[in-house]
Write a protein that holds these residues in place. Structure first.
Motif, PDB file in Angstrom:
ATOM      1  N   GLU A  69       0.863  -1.178   0.000  1.00  0.00           N
ATOM      2  CA  GLU A  69       0.000   0.000   0.000  1.00  0.00           C
ATOM      3  C   GLU A  69       0.898   1.227   0.000  1.00  0.00           C
ATOM      4  N   GLN A  70       0.425   2.285  -0.630  1.00  0.00           N
ATOM      5  CA  GLN A  70       1.201   3.515  -0.692  1.00  0.00           C
ATOM      6  C   GLN A  70       0.920   4.332   0.557  1.00  0.00           C
ATOM      7  N   GLN A  71       1.992   4.776   1.221  1.00  0.00           N
ATOM      8  CA  GLN A  71       1.823   5.558   2.446  1.00  0.00           C
ATOM      9  C   GLN A  71       1.400   6.982   2.130  1.00  0.00           C
ATOM     10  N   ALA A 128       1.713  10.151  -1.235  1.00  0.00           N
ATOM     11  CA  ALA A 128       2.094  10.409  -2.626  1.00  0.00           C
ATOM     12  C   ALA A 128       3.582  10.736  -2.715  1.00  0.00           C
ATOM     13  N   GLY A 129       4.261  10.157  -3.683  1.00  0.00           N
ATOM     14  CA  GLY A 129       5.676  10.439  -3.892  1.00  0.00           C
ATOM     15  C   GLY A 129       6.612   9.611  -3.034  1.00  0.00           C
ATOM     16  N   GLN A 130       6.086   8.748  -2.167  1.00  0.00           N
ATOM     17  CA  GLN A 130       6.928   7.910  -1.319  1.00  0.00           C
ATOM     18  C   GLN A 130       6.815   6.460  -1.751  1.00  0.00           C
ATOM     19  N   TYR A 131       7.752   5.652  -1.296  1.00  0.00           N
ATOM     20  CA  TYR A 131       7.733   4.232  -1.607  1.00  0.00           C
ATOM     21  C   TYR A 131       6.529   3.556  -0.980  1.00  0.00           C
ATOM     22  N   ASP A 132       6.047   2.511  -1.653  1.00  0.00           N
ATOM     23  CA  ASP A 132       4.991   1.685  -1.073  1.00  0.00           C
ATOM     24  C   ASP A 132       5.586   0.877   0.073  1.00  0.00           C
ATOM     25  N   ARG A 133       4.730   0.414   0.979  1.00  0.00           N
ATOM     26  CA  ARG A 133       5.205  -0.452   2.044  1.00  0.00           C
ATOM     27  C   ARG A 133       4.510  -1.802   1.930  1.00  0.00           C
ATOM     28  N   VAL A 134       5.188  -2.839   2.331  1.00  0.00           N
ATOM     29  CA  VAL A 134       4.637  -4.186   2.284  1.00  0.00           C
ATOM     30  C   VAL A 134       3.677  -4.366   3.451  1.00  0.00           C
ATOM     31  N   THR A 135       2.489  -4.882   3.154  1.00  0.00           N
ATOM     32  CA  THR A 135       1.484  -5.125   4.185  1.00  0.00           C
ATOM     33  C   THR A 135       1.196  -6.611   4.371  1.00  0.00           C
ATOM     34  N   GLY A 136       1.670  -7.435   3.442  1.00  0.00           N
ATOM     35  CA  GLY A 136       1.430  -8.863   3.559  1.00  0.00           C
ATOM     36  C   GLY A 136       1.904  -9.621   2.344  1.00  0.00           C
ATOM     37  N   ALA A 137       1.632 -10.918   2.348  1.00  0.00           N
ATOM     38  CA  ALA A 137       2.018 -11.783   1.237  1.00  0.00           C
ATOM     39  C   ALA A 137       0.965 -12.862   1.057  1.00  0.00           C
ATOM     40  N   SER A 162       4.341  -6.025  -6.778  1.00  0.00           N
ATOM     41  CA  SER A 162       3.643  -4.951  -7.464  1.00  0.00           C
ATOM     42  C   SER A 162       3.537  -3.753  -6.524  1.00  0.00           C
ATOM     43  N   PRO A 163       4.220  -2.654  -6.782  1.00  0.00           N
ATOM     44  CA  PRO A 163       5.102  -2.427  -7.918  1.00  0.00           C
ATOM     45  C   PRO A 163       6.386  -3.242  -7.801  1.00  0.00           C
ATOM     46  N   SER A 164       7.039  -3.453  -8.929  1.00  0.00           N
ATOM     47  CA  SER A 164       8.271  -4.234  -8.984  1.00  0.00           C
ATOM     48  C   SER A 164       9.363  -3.601  -8.121  1.00  0.00           C
ATOM     49  N   VAL A 165      10.149  -4.445  -7.457  1.00  0.00           N
ATOM     50  CA  VAL A 165      11.244  -3.978  -6.607  1.00  0.00           C
ATOM     51  C   VAL A 165      12.554  -4.427  -7.242  1.00  0.00           C
TER      52      VAL A 165
END
Length: 72
Positions: free
Chosen positions: A19-21, A23-32, A60-63
């Motif tokens: 999920e995106q924290q 605008a303009g910042q990296y997304d963070r992982v919330t699960g798998a 998604s998005p690709s790392v």
């Protein structure tokens, strides 16, 4: 399980949830999403060894993950 950490072995990761924290910042992982069900998390550590790049590209998005360690 120690201090809330749970490790799963022989488990295929199918998708990394983000999920995106802000605008303009990296997304963070919330699960798998795995072969053993969906796991929610506050922190995600990619411990997939030589498959780390493949998992990064499948996210998604690709790392982008380096192919070799870099040192000073």
């Amino acid at each position: 399980m120690a201090k809330g950490v749970k490790m799963l072995e022989d488990c295929q990761v199918k998708e990394i949830l983000t999920e995106q924290q802000r605008a303009g910042q990296y997304d963070r992982v919330t699960g798998a999403v795995t072969s053993k069900g969906t796991i929610q998390c506050q922190a995600f550590i990619n411990c997939t060894g030589m498959w780390a790049r493949e998992l990064g590209f499948a996210s998604s998005p690709s790392v982008r993950i380096p192919t070799q360690a870099c040192g000073k």
